[in-house]
Design an enzyme around this catalytic site. Structure first.
Site: not given
Ligand code: PGA
Length: 251
Positions: A11-12, A164, A170, A210, A231-232
């Protein structure tokens, strides 16, 4: 060797307590998953997230830890603190920490040792920049990061490696499946050479950068891709669930 797949969400620096509803939705959507599911929320949410996941098939992890267990390190969090808060995993050496906090591979290795000592599984991140890829240095960079960041006491249980590529994080850009395949095969071979076949074949390799519902299935077809670090697309259950389902279908 069959390795259990892992869908990990990072979630950063996103999420206040309101975001716990997404975690609750995730738990409800996956009562009996055939893959491991992990969410690494910001540290302010660890306790609440761990309580919510307590009786559910969902693991909770930190996003970083200090290399020491205690001490005068204002703002830092130690591995035993993560364990105490209910975490079972910790992401280490993410490129955002390597870049924004000048973390070297040697520091990442010290952090991984601290994580192991606290009983945490370390998810150690590696990845090349765009200029390094364009200069055809990807495998050299990965080899260097792998040998310097990964501790000697690595086992298939206490360590996961995440590839990564920095340029894919991102950005919406992803490497081709052939490019992912090449790097994951390379990491697998290096792990077997260093740790022997049992550990080398047992460590799980995640792809990150991504990953989204539309590209997950294709990425998961790759032999040495044992899951994803997302992530996102891990912030919302409606995005993360299709990725988890794609991983279950590839297993
Ligand atoms: P992204 O991030 O899925 O938003 O590209 C991945 C990561 O940094 O772990």
């Amino acid at each position: 060797m069959s390795r259990r797949k892992l869908a990990a969400g990072n979630w950063k620096m996103n999420g206040t307590r309101a975001a716990l509803s997404e975690l609750q939705a995730l738990v409800s959507a996956h009562p009996d998953p055939s893959v491991d599911i992990l969410i690494c929320p910001p540290s302010t949410l660890l306790r609440d997230a761990a309580a919510l996941a307590d009786t559910a098939p969902l693991d909770i992890g930190g996003q970083d830890c200090h290399s020491e267990a205690t001490g005068a390190h204002t703002g830092d969090i130690s591995a035993p603190m993560l364990t105490d808060a209910g975490a079972t995993h910790v992401i280490l050496g993410h490129s955002e920490r390597r870049e924004n906090h000048n973390e070297s591979s040697e520091l990442v290795r010290a952090k991984a040792r601290a994580a192991h000592a606290a009983g945490l599984t370390a998810i150690i991140c590696l990845g090349e920049s765009l200029s390094e890829r364009e200069a055809a240095n990807t495998l050299d960079i990965i080899a260097g990061q792998l040998s310097s960041s990964v501790p000697d006491a690595t086992t298939a249980v206490n360590t996961v490696i995440a590839y990564e590529p920095i340029w894919a994080i991102g950005t919406g850009l992803t490497p081709t499946v052939a490019q992912i395949d090449e790097v994951h095969d390379f990491i697998r071979t290096r792990l077997i050479t260093r740790f022997g076949p049992d550990i080398g074949n047992g460590v799980r390799l995640l792809y990150g950068g991504s990953v989204k519902p539309s590209n997950a299935a294709e990425i998961f077809e790759t032999d040495n891709v044992d899951g994803a670090l997302v992530g996102g697309a891990s912030l919302k259950q409606s995005d993360f669930s299709p990725i988890i389902k794609a991983l279950e279908e590839s297993a």
